[in-house]
Structures are given as structure tokens and as C-alpha cells.
Write a protein that holds these residues in place. Sequence first.
Motif, PDB file in Angstrom:
ATOM      1  N   GLU A  57      49.390-103.890  -4.728  1.00 52.14           N
ATOM      2  CA  GLU A  57      48.084-104.262  -4.179  1.00 52.14           C
ATOM      3  C   GLU A  57      46.966-103.969  -5.175  1.00 52.14           C
ATOM      4  O   GLU A  57      46.027-104.768  -5.317  1.00 52.14           O
ATOM      5  CB  GLU A  57      47.839-103.510  -2.868  1.00 52.14           C
ATOM      6  N   LEU A  58      47.039-102.830  -5.851  1.00 54.40           N
ATOM      7  CA  LEU A  58      45.987-102.475  -6.801  1.00 54.40           C
ATOM      8  C   LEU A  58      45.982-103.391  -8.013  1.00 54.40           C
ATOM      9  O   LEU A  58      44.931-103.686  -8.592  1.00 54.40           O
ATOM     10  CB  LEU A  58      46.150-101.011  -7.231  1.00 54.40           C
ATOM     11  N   LEU A  59      47.163-103.869  -8.403  1.00 56.45           N
ATOM     12  CA  LEU A  59      47.244-104.780  -9.547  1.00 56.45           C
ATOM     13  C   LEU A  59      46.555-106.120  -9.261  1.00 56.45           C
ATOM     14  O   LEU A  59      46.138-106.818 -10.192  1.00 56.45           O
ATOM     15  CB  LEU A  59      48.711-105.026  -9.922  1.00 56.45           C
ATOM     16  N   LYS A  60      46.424-106.470  -8.002  1.00 60.74           N
ATOM     17  CA  LYS A  60      45.710-107.706  -7.677  1.00 60.74           C
ATOM     18  C   LYS A  60      44.246-107.599  -8.091  1.00 60.74           C
ATOM     19  O   LYS A  60      43.615-108.600  -8.443  1.00 60.74           O
ATOM     20  CB  LYS A  60      45.811-107.987  -6.178  1.00 60.74           C
ATOM     21  N   GLU A  61      43.714-106.391  -8.039  1.00 63.75           N
ATOM     22  CA  GLU A  61      42.316-106.197  -8.412  1.00 63.75           C
ATOM     23  C   GLU A  61      42.160-105.842  -9.879  1.00 63.75           C
ATOM     24  O   GLU A  61      41.167-106.198 -10.506  1.00 63.75           O
ATOM     25  CB  GLU A  61      41.692-105.102  -7.544  1.00 63.75           C
ATOM     26  N   TRP A  62      43.152-105.136 -10.422  1.00 65.24           N
ATOM     27  CA  TRP A  62      43.088-104.731 -11.835  1.00 65.24           C
ATOM     28  C   TRP A  62      44.368-105.183 -12.536  1.00 65.24           C
ATOM     29  O   TRP A  62      45.233-104.359 -12.880  1.00 65.24           O
ATOM     30  CB  TRP A  62      42.921-103.216 -11.943  1.00 65.24           C
ATOM     31  N   PRO A  63      44.544-106.464 -12.763  1.00 63.30           N
ATOM     32  CA  PRO A  63      45.810-106.987 -13.308  1.00 63.30           C
ATOM     33  C   PRO A  63      46.118-106.530 -14.723  1.00 63.30           C
ATOM     34  O   PRO A  63      47.274-106.581 -15.146  1.00 63.30           O
ATOM     35  CB  PRO A  63      45.618-108.508 -13.247  1.00 63.30           C
ATOM     36  N   GLU A  64      45.123-106.071 -15.457  1.00 62.81           N
ATOM     37  CA  GLU A  64      45.356-105.639 -16.830  1.00 62.81           C
ATOM     38  C   GLU A  64      45.709-104.155 -16.927  1.00 62.81           C
ATOM     39  O   GLU A  64      46.047-103.666 -18.006  1.00 62.81           O
ATOM     40  CB  GLU A  64      44.110-105.910 -17.692  1.00 62.81           C
ATOM     41  N   ALA A  65      45.611-103.454 -15.842  1.00 62.86           N
ATOM     42  CA  ALA A  65      45.856-102.005 -15.863  1.00 62.86           C
ATOM     43  C   ALA A  65      47.345-101.713 -15.891  1.00 62.86           C
ATOM     44  O   ALA A  65      48.183-102.545 -15.521  1.00 62.86           O
ATOM     45  CB  ALA A  65      45.211-101.344 -14.652  1.00 62.86           C
ATOM     46  N   ASP A  66      47.693-100.494 -16.309  1.00 57.92           N
ATOM     47  CA  ASP A  66      49.085-100.040 -16.279  1.00 57.92           C
ATOM     48  C   ASP A  66      49.460 -99.715 -14.832  1.00 57.92           C
ATOM     49  O   ASP A  66      48.766 -98.916 -14.172  1.00 57.92           O
ATOM     50  CB  ASP A  66      49.242 -98.790 -17.148  1.00 57.92           C
ATOM     51  N   PRO A  67      50.520-100.316 -14.308  1.00 55.60           N
ATOM     52  CA  PRO A  67      50.864-100.114 -12.889  1.00 55.60           C
ATOM     53  C   PRO A  67      51.074 -98.658 -12.496  1.00 55.60           C
ATOM     54  O   PRO A  67      50.556 -98.201 -11.477  1.00 55.60           O
ATOM     55  CB  PRO A  67      52.148-100.935 -12.723  1.00 55.60           C
ATOM     56  N   GLN A  68      51.835 -97.914 -13.314  1.00 51.61           N
ATOM     57  CA  GLN A  68      52.082 -96.522 -12.962  1.00 51.61           C
ATOM     58  C   GLN A  68      50.793 -95.717 -12.972  1.00 51.61           C
ATOM     59  O   GLN A  68      50.569 -94.861 -12.109  1.00 51.61           O
ATOM     60  CB  GLN A  68      53.098 -95.889 -13.919  1.00 51.61           C
ATOM     61  N   SER A  69      49.926 -95.987 -13.946  1.00 47.84           N
ATOM     62  CA  SER A  69      48.659 -95.263 -14.023  1.00 47.84           C
ATOM     63  C   SER A  69      47.823 -95.479 -12.765  1.00 47.84           C
ATOM     64  O   SER A  69      47.149 -94.564 -12.285  1.00 47.84           O
ATOM     65  CB  SER A  69      47.875 -95.695 -15.258  1.00 47.84           C
ATOM     66  N   LEU A  70      47.869 -96.690 -12.211  1.00 51.18           N
ATOM     67  CA  LEU A  70      47.107 -96.966 -10.999  1.00 51.18           C
ATOM     68  C   LEU A  70      47.588 -96.128  -9.826  1.00 51.18           C
ATOM     69  O   LEU A  70      46.778 -95.527  -9.103  1.00 51.18           O
ATOM     70  CB  LEU A  70      47.220 -98.456 -10.650  1.00 51.18           C
ATOM     71  N   SER A  71      48.898 -96.064  -9.619  1.00 50.06           N
ATOM     72  CA  SER A  71      49.405 -95.321  -8.459  1.00 50.06           C
ATOM     73  C   SER A  71      49.255 -93.814  -8.644  1.00 50.06           C
ATOM     74  O   SER A  71      48.945 -93.093  -7.690  1.00 50.06           O
ATOM     75  CB  SER A  71      50.860 -95.690  -8.168  1.00 50.06           C
ATOM     76  N   VAL A  72      49.445 -93.337  -9.876  1.00 47.56           N
ATOM     77  CA  VAL A  72      49.247 -91.903 -10.117  1.00 47.56           C
ATOM     78  C   VAL A  72      47.782 -91.535  -9.935  1.00 47.56           C
ATOM     79  O   VAL A  72      47.452 -90.498  -9.345  1.00 47.56           O
ATOM     80  CB  VAL A  72      49.733 -91.516 -11.533  1.00 47.56           C
TER      81      VAL A  72
END
Length: 386
Positions: free
Chosen positions: A148-163
Amino acid sequence: MAPKTIHPVLGTRALNRATLHRQLLLERAPMGAAEAVERLVGLQAQNPKPPYYALAARLEGFRPEELSALMESRAVARIVTLRSTVHTHTARDAVALRRLAQTGAVDRELAVFVSRGGLDGVGLDRLAARSRALVEERPRTPKELREELLKEWPEADPQSLSVAARCLLPLVQVTPRGLWRRSGQVSLTTTDRWFDAPGRAAAERDAAVPAPEREAAGLDDTVLRYLAAFGPASVRDMQTWCGLTGLSTAFERLRPRLLVFRSERGTELFDLPEAPRPDEDTPAPPRFLPEYDNALLSHADRSRVVGAEHRSRTWKGNQPYRVFLADGFLGGIWHLEETRQRTTLSIEPFVPVGRALRAALLAEAERTLRLTNPEGIPYDIRFTTS
């Protein structure tokens, strides 16, 4: 010039017996699981089963179903707090200690992920708000949260978003994760959503106190609780336990209320005046402890429980073994092999095992299995060598 204060010296065995007494490991305590979880200021819970084995080693009459029921009723919960690791806490401690841990290991963990560049262009306030909305809508797994967070920040690192979301918000691992012999992947929601009205009311009362006063009072209370559960201890010992820095100010503020000792190495140790400090020759029966048990992880100087000659033998890579205590000190490791047909508990000693110790280890292993082995599954106990 005032004369230099000479503090009494506490030897390693004296520290060992004091710590074991407070950890409920000299004699099993006739108390309930909720009281023990609070008394011990939480139980390490990196994996689901360790809290159950930790209480089996400490409480008279404990049954795993008791802790499981407390988790299901939301009286206790699994949450990242001390050392930015998962602990099982009472509802109130989950809120208070998570808030306290924020300025220590939790913020440091977040800073590491920010420094790696995986969150470039991500506003942390916006990330926190979006994450809160998602997990309060319904509990979500870290994978679901990342997607869900990648939909808003598609360029971000996925693991970094959840951590980052886990670091920014007080996220509880909801049941069935952590229930006794129940499977369940990690799913997260906030403490506000998970805990009942009385739990939220207690947190709101705490939050109503002005922040500087609340933080000082909360820190002082935590110092006293740490000493009650792990003392006598140094400032660095408590830093190791909780992951906070700058604790010297709190200890100095409390110094008039504390006793001061020194270790054999000259380290200043603080303690509560009324706290038990048993004779160093007090018998210490064998105890089987789970991996990550806080009795072994909560001091900068672990020699009070773990001899230097054995410390490197309790880990394989970054994974710890289950350990057992013999005469109060780490005496070896134990393994548990569980299948649908049979359970085997293997005891691997690091110390000489005479007839009396062997009998005591077998009796303790038998007790552990009677409490924790599935009904109807036969079990074996054996001694092994590395």
C-alpha cells in the motif's frame, strides 16, 4: 576535601544470586502470568514460544494457556520496545515502554534506514499518517503495508517503508500471532486500536502530564523497575537492557534513594535498599530458558550469569540457542525436536555433570515437557555432546 566514599564490593556469585532471585529463577513464584510479565518488565519475544518457556521456568503452577488467554483478551501483547526488539508486555507497559523506547533504539533504527537512502523523497510525517490510517482500518501484514505504501512512494525501498512505519508508530502484533500452539503471521495495528478502553484511558492519563515531567517520571520509574528485576546494576547495564542513552542523569537524580556497590572490576552498581540480595551460597536449581531470555541479555557485563568461556557457544550465526542454568550460571544448551509422533529434548552440557546435577537436569527437563509438550505425544530426554 571530603573523604572518598568506599562502596561495598559484590562478587560475581553474589550478583548472580541477586539477579536470579529477582528473575524468579531461584524459586518458582506463586504468581499469575500477568503479574510476572509486569514484574519482569516484559519478556523477550522475538519468536512466539520463548515467553511461554520463560514463564514455565519461573512460575509455580503456570500453564501456557494462561498467557495465551491474556494475549487473546488483549491484557498483554507483542510489541517492539526495549532494544527495538519484540517483547511481550502488559497493555499499559506496551504503551509506556514503547513511548520510552522511541528516543533510543527505535529512533536509531529509523535513522539507519533513512541514512541508507531508501526513504529519499518520503516525508516521515506523511508516512506515519498514511501507515496509521492503513493499520487502523484493519490489521495488516508488513507485506500488505509495504504494497500500500509503495502506491504512494513507488521509488522508495519497500523494506525501508515498512520498517519506518514500525518505528514511527506503536504497532502491536495482533493475535492469533503469539498464541500458544496457534499459527499466525505478523499482522499489525496501533496500540490505540488494539487495547480496550481502560488501557487507553491509562495511556491518556499518562499523556496528559506535561512532556518533560512525564518523561522524567517515566524514566525514573523504569530505572527503579529495572533494578527490581535485574539489579544490582550499572548505568551501562540498563543501557544494554533498554537501548537508551543518557541514563546517568536519571541515576544521579535517584542516587539518594539507592544503595551503591561496586563490582569486582570496580564498576559502580546501584540497587534498591529493600531489594533481596541472597547469600552467594544459596542453592540455585537448574532452569531451562528459551532463546533470547532477558536474564542473559540485560547487562553490559553478563558474567553474573554467562561465563566468558561459554559466551560464544550459545549462538550460531545471529541465532541464539536455548540454554540451561546449572548452579545459577550458564551450564549448556538444549534442543527441542518436535514431530507429530514424538518430542525429543536434548541436553548438551558445557560443564561436568555429576550424578546429582544429572538427576536435577532430568527432573527439570521432565517438568518443562509436562507443561509444554502436546497432550498425547510421547517424549524423550537425552544427553548429547557437541
